[in-house]
Design an enzyme around this catalytic site. Structure first.
Site, PDB file in Angstrom:
ATOM      1  N   TRP A  28       0.908  -1.321   0.039  1.00  0.00           N
ATOM      2  CA  TRP A  28      -0.133   0.014  -0.045  1.00  0.00           C
ATOM      3  C   TRP A  28       0.765   1.212   0.131  1.00  0.00           C
ATOM      4  CZ3 TRP A  28      -5.548  -0.059   2.804  1.00  0.00           C
ATOM      5  CH2 TRP A  28      -6.193  -1.166   2.414  1.00  0.00           C
TER       6      TRP A  28
ATOM      7  N   ASP B 217       4.312  -0.450  11.657  1.00  0.00           N
ATOM      8  CA  ASP B 217       4.109  -1.981  11.623  1.00  0.00           C
ATOM      9  C   ASP B 217       4.774  -2.729  12.663  1.00  0.00           C
ATOM     10  OD1 ASP B 217       3.820  -4.938  11.061  1.00  0.00           O
ATOM     11  OD2 ASP B 217       2.155  -4.026   9.195  1.00  0.00           O
TER      12      ASP B 217
ATOM     13  N   ASP C 161       3.886  -0.934  17.853  1.00  0.00           N
ATOM     14  CA  ASP C 161       2.575  -1.361  17.870  1.00  0.00           C
ATOM     15  C   ASP C 161       1.409  -0.377  18.012  1.00  0.00           C
ATOM     16  OD1 ASP C 161       0.566  -2.870  18.564  1.00  0.00           O
ATOM     17  OD2 ASP C 161       1.217  -3.625  20.261  1.00  0.00           O
TER      18      ASP C 161
ATOM     19  N   ASP D 159      -4.728  -1.798   6.892  1.00  0.00           N
ATOM     20  CA  ASP D 159      -5.313  -3.182   6.274  1.00  0.00           C
ATOM     21  C   ASP D 159      -4.505  -4.122   7.292  1.00  0.00           C
ATOM     22  OD1 ASP D 159      -5.874  -4.964   4.449  1.00  0.00           O
ATOM     23  OD2 ASP D 159      -3.981  -5.066   3.602  1.00  0.00           O
TER      24      ASP D 159
ATOM     25  N   LYS E 104     -10.020  -2.247   6.606  1.00  0.00           N
ATOM     26  CA  LYS E 104     -10.640  -3.566   6.588  1.00  0.00           C
ATOM     27  C   LYS E 104     -11.379  -4.220   7.941  1.00  0.00           C
ATOM     28  CE  LYS E 104      -7.495  -7.031   6.326  1.00  0.00           C
ATOM     29  NZ  LYS E 104      -6.464  -7.553   5.762  1.00  0.00           N
TER      30      LYS E 104
END
Length: 838
Positions: free
Chosen positions: A58, A76, A92, A117, A157
């Site tokens: 992405w 991430d 995190d 996502d 998502k």
């Protein structure tokens, strides 16, 4: 025993292969591409935050579609490989440390788009996995509310589960528009859907309960309804027949059928249509089938009802045509008086309307002409704009291929280029260049008296000093010589301009004159052994011809001529070249004394028998030749002084040893002095080139040479530089490679577009899509590369089967000389066949 299939093979669909081909790190990149194609949120964004961004698919899409100077941050748990113009963090998203790191990176910025996502580690149970996903989405929403700007977008998502509706309700409280969609790249068997939230409301304060999963996903107890609540209290109104309609059978006439506004509704209510009109009954469209269908409409099917509707249409046309004819007949039957009155009224009306119609017609014509002219102007502007854009695109391509520098175009030559001597053809163009813009000078001179001749102070000083230094006789000789020169120039300037022939460019001087080249060629020819015996005779003939030329030139100089009056035309003075007016004073004095006669009438040139006079004549001839050589033959014709061309400096290309020696000389004066001192040694000789035999000189150069005091590392450095320079391709080769690369890239883009169209096609199967994609890439020449074949020459006495030779890897082919000869013979036969066909 059954064969076990591969577990992950079904996951490698078309988007998996497309991601491999296009260079995206994951197939999920196409999900974001399809979402952006629908909602258009990346093109307007200046800052973006991607949560759960690994492996970076992405982020690649965002960097591609967002403006170049945009800020892109990815977060991430696992490290992300670096991407250009992208900041990546390993944190995190559920912790406070991640929020602090993002604040440090974004500073005072607010992002326009937040992407999520992320998905938890699945596998325990479906209920637990769905709850973990909803909790992760809630934490992402919490970060989005902290860093999202007003009106921003949040794309996340979500799994379809019982927590989906509470999440949707929270999104609707914080965003203006919330839409749930499933892109085509998402697998059908997957439970994921994507929620696009647009128009962030940015409230001053957000209730913390929204981000508490215990409160957000708390189950609400629904009270069960009793039977009495389900029963409706109000009795519905009974629906019966229409008022006054007591029967189910309805008979109607064909006239009502023709007049009905909605024929379909009319047929649904009618039971029979009676054809009561005799004329309509005799109509050709009223067939026996139509009559039978009209008797009972309730039993008719779709086909029969359609035939009745077509029959109604034909009858309506017939009735309308008949009514028009009747109206026409009524108009013709008007009385003659009414017709005359009508004609008079029409004539009066026409006379009144004639000028108005003419004005309207002229105005309409004028408007039409203006519209055409405006359309032509717009078309011309479009054409110019298209041409300008095409030139800019070509220039941009040339700069990208490094064929031009930015801002400098070699290919584009404007109307006003650089000055070039080759553009001057003939005397007229030369005078225009030398004259320049003399309008201001002509205006200044026209205001002054015509009789004055202006001479600079420096020229006055030179003339006075010359008159004081020379004797009266020498002064008279100088004036006579200058008058001769001025008269000769006047005769030349009176030649008609129309008789000028455009010859060679007067400003372009050849390296050597034709006479010099011819003389060198002749000397080379006569230096052969066959002409060695006649050398003395040729020298004598040359001396005789030179003496004759000398005698003729001296006779022309000694002829007395009356000096003409000096010219006073300012225009002639302006055009006179500087090279003819300014002759060295010493040379003029010498030439003048040679041309002046004695008072007694005896010429000085007649005493040629004495040795002294002959030597003086030779000296004067040499001086005059020197003056002519300095001024050149073109000085009299074109009015310009031609300066002798000096030999250009010959640049030597130094070898690595020479370059290293030059570096030593340039870096230290002491080393330079030592090199000069060491050059005087026993190996140095003063022989000129050609004195010693060539074989002897080469041997001496090889064996009797002194080693230069240079460093080996320095020599190796310059040798390496030479190798790098020699390894570079020439400009034409580089341009050809760039053009080839551009063609390949263009073909690749076209093939990608075709491949996307094939992939997005729904009508064909996956197998057909793969076949079409394979054929597309094969036509574009982008298929598999040809494998390298190593050719091994077979030795005599070896059988058909040959073992792999040592050191040969991959595919190899055994060849021999017989095979090569056979192939050449086959090629010769094919060539002969081609010639015979022609």
């Amino acid at each position: 025993m059954g064969k076990k299939g591969k577990v992950g093979k079904s996951r490698r669909d078309k988007f998996y292969h497309l991601a491999k081909e296009t260079g995206y790190r994951s197939r999920s990149a196409f999900k974001l591409i399809q979402l952006n194609r629908r909602f258009q949120f990346l093109q307007k964004a200046r800052a973006l935050l991607d949560l759960c961004a690994a492996p970076g698919g992405w982020l690649q899409v965002a960097a591609k579609f967002m403006p170049v100077s945009s800020l892109i941050v990815g977060v991430d748990l696992v490290p992300i490989k670096p991407l250009p113009n992208v900041v990546t963090l390993q944190e995190d998203i559920t912790t406070e440390r991640c929020r602090q790191a993002l604040r440090k990176e974004l500073k005072t910025w607010k992002v326009d788009v937040v992407l999520n996502d992320g998905a938890p580690n699945v596998g325990a149970s479906w209920v637990h996995d769905a709850y973990s996903q909803a909790h992760l989405t809630l934490m992402a929403l919490r970060l989005a509310c902290d860093f999202l700007a007003r009106g921003g977008c949040f794309i996340t998502k979500v799994f379809r589960s019982r927590d989906y509706q509470p999440l949707l309700w929270i999104f609707q409280q914080l965003f203006h528009r919330v839409q749930a969609t499933k892109p085509q790249a998402s697998r059908h068997e997957s439970a994921e859907i994507f929620v696009v939230c647009q128009g962030f409301l940015a409230p001053d304060k957000v209730d913390a309960k929204f981000f508490d999963p215990k409160f957000a996903f708390k189950e609400v107890e629904v009270q069960a309804k009793t039977v009495t609540e389900l029963v409706t209290k109000k009795k519905p109104k009974a629906e019966g027949y229409a008022e006054g309609d007591l029967t189910l059978y309805h008979r109607t006439s064909v006239t009502d059928f023709l007049r009905a506004a909605n024929p379909v509704d009319f047929l649904s209510k009618a039971s029979e249509i009676s054809i009561d009109d005799e004329e309509l009954a005799q109509h050709p469209a009223t067939t026996e089938d139509i009559r039978v269908c009209c008797q009972d409409i309730k039993v008719l099917g779709r086909k029969e009802l359609r035939s009745l509707l077509n029959w109604r249409t034909k009858l309506r046309r017939y009735v309308a045509k008949k009514l028009k004819e009747q109206a026409k007949a009524l108009d013709i039957s008007l009385s003659s008086e009414e017709e005359e009155e009508g004609d008079e009224e029409e004539a009066v009306a026409e006379t009144k309307q004639a000028p108005e119609e003419e004005e309207e017609r002229e105005e309409e014509q004028l408007n039409r002409t203006l519209a055409e002219m405006k359309a032509q102007e717009v078309a011309e502007l479009k054409r110019k704009k298209k041409k300008l854009l095409r030139e800019q695109r070509k220039q941009r391509e040339r700069v990208e291929l490094k064929m031009d520098l930015p801002g400098v175009s070699i290919a584009d030559e404007g109307e006003t280029g650089m000055f070039s001597l080759r553009t001057i053809r003939g005397q007229q163009l030369l005078e225009e260049v030398t004259q320049g813009d003399m309008n201001a000078a002509d205006t200044f001179l026209s205001d002054l008296p015509r009789d004055d001749i202006y001479v600079s102070d420096a020229e006055d000083d030179d003339d006075t000093s010359l008159e004081s230094d020379l004797d009266p006789e020498e002064l008279a000789g100088v004036r006579t010589h200058s008058d001769l020169k001025e008269q000769k120039y006047l005769r030349f300037t009176q030649v008609d301009d129309n008789k000028e022939e455009e010859g060679e460019n007067p400003l372009l001087v050849p390296l050597e004159e034709k006479a010099v080249l011819q003389e060198e060629q002749a000397s080379l020819w006569f230096s052969k052994d066959g002409f060695s015996g006649i050398e003395d005779d040729a020298d004598e003939a040359l001396e005789i011809s030179q003496a004759q030329l000398l005698y003729k030139s001296r006779q022309k100089e000694q002829q007395p001529t009356d000096p003409p009056p000096p010219p006073t035309n300012l225009k002639t003075e302006k055009k006179s070249p500087q090279g003819q007016n300014e002759v060295p004073k010493e040379t003029e004095a010498i030439l003048g004394t040679e041309a002046v006669t004695d008072p007694g009438g005896e010429e000085r040139g007649n005493s040629s028998d004495s040795d002294s006079s002959s030597s003086e004549d030779e000296d004067s001839w040499k001086v005059s030749r020197g003056v002519k050589r300095g001024r050149g033959s073109k000085a009299d014709e074109d009015g310009f002084e031609v300066v002798p061309i000096q030999d250009p400096v010959k640049y030597r290309i130094l070898d690595p040893e020479g370059l290293a020696l030059g570096a030593v000389i340039a870096s230290s004066k002491k080393a330079k002095r030592d090199l000069i001192d060491n050059s005087f040694n026993r190996y140095a000789f003063n022989e000129e080139e050609g004195e010693l035999p060539e074989w002897f000189a080469q041997e001496e150069k090889q064996h009797r040479i002194r080693q230069l005091p240079v460093d080996k590392k320095e020599v190796e450095h310059y040798r390496k530089r030479w190798r790098e320079i020699n390894a570079r391709p020439i400009k034409k080769v580089a341009e050809a490679k760039a053009r080839k690369k551009r063609r390949v890239l263009k073909k690749l883009e076209q093939t990608k577009k075709k491949a996307e169209a094939v992939v997005n096609t729904v009508d064909i199967s996956e197998r057909e899509k793969v076949a079409q994609l394979r054929s597309l890439y094969k036509k574009a020449g982008l298929g598999k590369e040809k494998r390298q074949v190593t050719y091994v020459v077979a030795k005599k006495g070896v059988g058909r089967k040959v073992r792999r030779p040592a050191g040969v890897k991959g595919h190899f082919k055994v060849v021999d000389s017989r095979m090569k000869k056979d192939q050449r013979a086959q090629q010769r036969k094919e060539q002969k066949k081609k010639h015979k066909r022609k």
